[in-house]
Write a protein that holds these residues in place. Structure first.
Motif, PDB file in Angstrom:
ATOM      1  N   ARG A  10       0.694  -1.190  -0.029  1.00 26.01           N
ATOM      2  CA  ARG A  10      -0.069  -0.132  -0.117  1.00 26.01           C
ATOM      3  C   ARG A  10       0.881   1.584   0.157  1.00 26.01           C
ATOM      4  O   ARG A  10       0.502   2.489  -0.495  1.00 26.01           O
ATOM      5  N   LEU A  11       2.058   1.022   0.565  1.00 25.71           N
ATOM      6  CA  LEU A  11       3.119   2.192   0.582  1.00 25.71           C
ATOM      7  C   LEU A  11       3.880   2.356  -0.425  1.00 25.71           C
ATOM      8  O   LEU A  11       4.488   3.330  -0.899  1.00 25.71           O
ATOM      9  N   ALA A  12       4.147   1.117  -1.168  1.00 28.73           N
ATOM     10  CA  ALA A  12       5.262   1.008  -2.218  1.00 28.73           C
ATOM     11  C   ALA A  12       4.631   0.330  -3.405  1.00 28.73           C
ATOM     12  O   ALA A  12       4.874  -0.977  -3.646  1.00 28.73           O
ATOM     13  N   PRO A  13       4.037   0.904  -4.427  1.00 28.77           N
ATOM     14  CA  PRO A  13       3.117   0.288  -5.225  1.00 28.77           C
ATOM     15  C   PRO A  13       3.951  -0.276  -6.431  1.00 28.77           C
ATOM     16  O   PRO A  13       3.660  -1.027  -7.091  1.00 28.77           O
ATOM     17  N   THR A  19       4.233   7.096  -2.837  1.00 29.44           N
ATOM     18  CA  THR A  19       3.045   7.557  -2.040  1.00 29.44           C
ATOM     19  C   THR A  19       3.426   8.651  -0.831  1.00 29.44           C
ATOM     20  O   THR A  19       4.730   8.566  -0.380  1.00 29.44           O
ATOM     21  N   LEU A  20       2.555   9.066  -0.236  1.00 23.39           N
ATOM     22  CA  LEU A  20       2.812  10.263   0.690  1.00 23.39           C
ATOM     23  C   LEU A  20       1.987   9.898   1.985  1.00 23.39           C
ATOM     24  O   LEU A  20       0.791   9.604   2.094  1.00 23.39           O
ATOM     25  N   ALA A  66      -1.509   7.790   2.353  1.00 24.86           N
ATOM     26  CA  ALA A  66      -1.229   6.703   2.661  1.00 24.86           C
ATOM     27  C   ALA A  66      -0.750   5.961   3.911  1.00 24.86           C
ATOM     28  O   ALA A  66      -1.153   4.889   4.316  1.00 24.86           O
ATOM     29  N   ALA A  67      -0.294   6.892   4.923  1.00 26.95           N
ATOM     30  CA  ALA A  67       0.065   6.417   6.243  1.00 26.95           C
ATOM     31  C   ALA A  67       0.159   7.423   7.165  1.00 26.95           C
ATOM     32  O   ALA A  67       0.128   8.780   6.801  1.00 26.95           O
ATOM     33  N   ALA A 297      10.298   4.987  -2.213  1.00 24.91           N
ATOM     34  CA  ALA A 297       8.821   4.564  -2.111  1.00 24.91           C
ATOM     35  C   ALA A 297       7.705   5.359  -1.680  1.00 24.91           C
ATOM     36  O   ALA A 297       6.622   5.471  -1.953  1.00 24.91           O
ATOM     37  N   HIS A 298       8.233   5.967  -0.626  1.00 24.25           N
ATOM     38  CA  HIS A 298       7.386   6.632   0.223  1.00 24.25           C
ATOM     39  C   HIS A 298       7.844   7.661   1.067  1.00 24.25           C
ATOM     40  O   HIS A 298       8.977   7.636   1.904  1.00 24.25           O
TER      41      HIS A 298
END
Length: 328
Positions: A10-13, A19-20, A66-67, A297-298
């Motif tokens: 979900r964080l690293a598609p 993602t943020l 995302a988080a 990735a994030h």
């Protein structure tokens, strides 16, 4: 390439996409206006206002970040560090966030593992994972505040060994079936288990923060992700390259926080600040695109230096920046 843990995915598609997320607390207590007001009112620096923490966490989740990340600061030290972090006890706060959010990954950045009993960490993290429907990401650190260790009955100099043994214990506790800890003389025949078990059979993903007193090769083998400190793009290029060389085609993601002062003028030029940028939204998008191109990735934003209201900053990020870096 090995498949990613569902929570990490979900964080690293993948495919170079970024993602943020957001680092809590969602407050602007480092902004110049707040610092002045707090000083005049006799309030200590580094202790955020948490009055709106639930409402803002819900808003961030609804806006599509995302988080949400929490730090682990057991003791407020105004003399040496001057920052109380997220204030609330980390796993208690995560349990609350599990109840008031629906989609965001809930991460720690990071639990100081040598200060805690790893079996209790395993149980607390698995509890949050179950309560949140499998959204827990456990960031772990070895700690950097020597004053805390004797107060918790721990040896600061031995924190590297304690960290390695702690990670082994976490993995053992999350496996299906009886707990086995040969180093402690515990075999499967005793039929002890740590419950609940995590939602996913793979357990809970572990991200190691910084070096954690370990060899880089050990981190690459035993961590599911690297959670590394903010760096300028030149230094970041070297770090992500080294991480890719260590992990090969394993696809283990590289995650990083960033202190962000989002200026009101979207065309404002970027200016470096400690651990991040003061910038308008357009230059921020450019910076994030370059960051993604380097293999990150994030990115999680720390918004505490902003003079603007946090909700205003969240809504601008959601409107002008998030659509370019969507959560899967």
């Amino acid at each position: 390439m090995a498949s990613l843990h569902p929570t990490l995915a979900r964080l690293a598609p993948g495919d170079g996409r970024l993602t943020l997320g957001l680092e809590l607390p969602l407050d602007n207590d480092w902004g110049q206006s707040r610092v002045r007001a707090d000083r005049e009112a006799g309030r200590p620096f580094g202790v955020p206002d948490l009055t709106e923490h639930t409402r803002l966490a819900r808003l961030a989740d609804r806006l599509g970040f995302a988080a949400l990340w929490l730090r682990d600061v057991p003791l407020y030290d105004p003399v040496r560090f001057g920052d109380a972090g997220s204030v609330f006890e980390t796993f208690t706060h995560l349990g609350h966030l599990a109840a008031v959010t629906e989609n965001a990954v809930l991460g720690t950045a990071a639990i100081v593992l040598p200060l805690r009993d790893p079996l209790l960490v395993a149980k607390a993290a698995a509890t949050v994972d179950v309560l949140s429907g499998g959204r827990m990401l456990l960031g772990l650190a070895s700690g950097d505040r020597p004053v805390e260790y004797p107060l918790f009955g721990r040896d600061f100099e031995a924190r590297g060994t304690a960290f390695r043994e702690g990670v082994e214990t976490l993995r053992a506790a999350w496996r299906t079936g009886p707990l086995e800890l040969p180093g402690a003389g515990l075999g499967a025949d005793r039929q002890l288990e740590v419950l609940p078990k995590p939602v996913h059979a793979a357990g809970i993903p572990v991200a190691v923060a910084g070096g954690a007193q370990q060899r880089p090769a050990w981190i690459a083998e035993h961590a599911d992700a690297s959670l590394n400190y903010p760096r300028d793009l030149g230094a970041l290029r070297l770090r992500t390259r080294a991480w890719r060389e260590l992990t090969g085609d394993g696809g283990k993601p590289y995650l990083t926080p960033m202190v962000l002062d989002l200026r009101e003028d979207p065309d404002a030029a970027p200016r470096p600040i400690r651990l991040g940028l003061s910038t308008g939204s357009k230059a921020l998008r450019d910076h994030l695109e370059q960051t993604a191109a380097l293999g990150v990735a994030h990115v999680s934003f720390n918004l505490r230096p902003n003079d603007r209201p946090v909700e205003e900053v969240l809504r601008e990020l959601a409107e002008d920046v998030l659509p370019h870096f969507p959560t899967p």
